[in-house]
Scaffold this motif. Sequence first.
Motif, short mmCIF file in Angstrom:
data_model
loop_
_atom_site.label_atom_id
_atom_site.label_comp_id
_atom_site.label_asym_id
_atom_site.label_seq_id
_atom_site.Cartn_x
_atom_site.Cartn_y
_atom_site.Cartn_z
N MET A 88 -1.13 34.70 -52.75
CA MET A 88 -0.36 33.87 -53.65
C MET A 88 -0.51 32.39 -53.30
O MET A 88 -0.54 31.56 -54.19
N GLU A 89 -0.62 32.01 -52.02
CA GLU A 89 -0.67 30.61 -51.62
C GLU A 89 -1.80 29.85 -52.27
O GLU A 89 -1.65 28.70 -52.65
N ASN A 90 -2.97 30.45 -52.41
CA ASN A 90 -4.13 29.74 -52.90
C ASN A 90 -4.34 29.86 -54.40
O ASN A 90 -5.35 29.43 -54.91
N THR A 91 -3.40 30.46 -55.10
CA THR A 91 -3.51 30.58 -56.55
C THR A 91 -3.07 29.27 -57.19
O THR A 91 -1.92 28.85 -57.05
N THR B 123 0.03 24.87 -56.46
CA THR B 123 -0.14 26.29 -56.15
C THR B 123 1.07 27.09 -56.61
O THR B 123 2.18 26.56 -56.74
N LEU B 124 0.83 28.35 -56.82
CA LEU B 124 1.89 29.26 -57.23
C LEU B 124 2.99 29.29 -56.17
O LEU B 124 4.18 29.31 -56.50
N SER B 125 2.61 29.27 -54.90
CA SER B 125 3.62 29.33 -53.84
C SER B 125 4.51 28.09 -53.84
O SER B 125 5.69 28.18 -53.50
N THR B 126 3.97 26.95 -54.23
CA THR B 126 4.80 25.74 -54.31
C THR B 126 5.83 25.88 -55.42
O THR B 126 7.02 25.65 -55.21
N ALA C 148 6.92 28.58 -56.74
CA ALA C 148 7.79 29.74 -56.51
C ALA C 148 9.07 29.37 -55.76
O ALA C 148 10.02 30.16 -55.73
N GLN C 149 9.13 28.18 -55.18
CA GLN C 149 10.33 27.74 -54.48
C GLN C 149 11.48 27.43 -55.43
O GLN C 149 12.63 27.34 -55.02
N ALA D 234 9.30 29.49 -61.01
CA ALA D 234 8.71 30.80 -60.72
C ALA D 234 8.76 31.70 -61.95
O ALA D 234 7.77 32.35 -62.29
N ASP E 119 5.26 32.93 -63.92
CA ASP E 119 4.90 34.35 -63.84
C ASP E 119 5.22 35.12 -65.12
O ASP E 119 5.02 36.31 -65.20
#
Length: 121
Positions: free
Chosen positions: A1-4, A18-21, A23-24, A29, A33
């Motif tokens: 997920m981090e590199n998406t 990034t998705l992980s950013t 997602a916070q 999020a 998604d």
Amino acid sequence: MENTFVKINVGGKMYCTTLSTLAQSPVLANIVDGRMNTTRDNKGYPFIDRDGDAFAPILNWLLTRSIGKMLDNNAYDSLVLESEFYCLTELTELLHNRSNLYSWIGAVCDNSTYFVNIAQL
């Protein structure tokens, strides 16, 4: 997920992160998604009908947990509203708890511009 990598259109301004950013933030999020129904721009990217310029400090907060930028009173008020919209509770509470301090600093600086610097937690 981090590199998406994810591209979003906020008020006509394109942001890539990034998705992980994202997602916070529960709101972001859900938008990226697909759990939250949202409009898409003509290239198919999620479109968020908010102030695109006001999103930059939000993204900076998500990346660094700090805001180190000169903000005038309107930008500060906008940041509070945007942090509430994106459900960034930690940032919202910090901004509300420090509003008296920033009002005082603003008064010292002719009540026009003051520096917001929220240390990393």
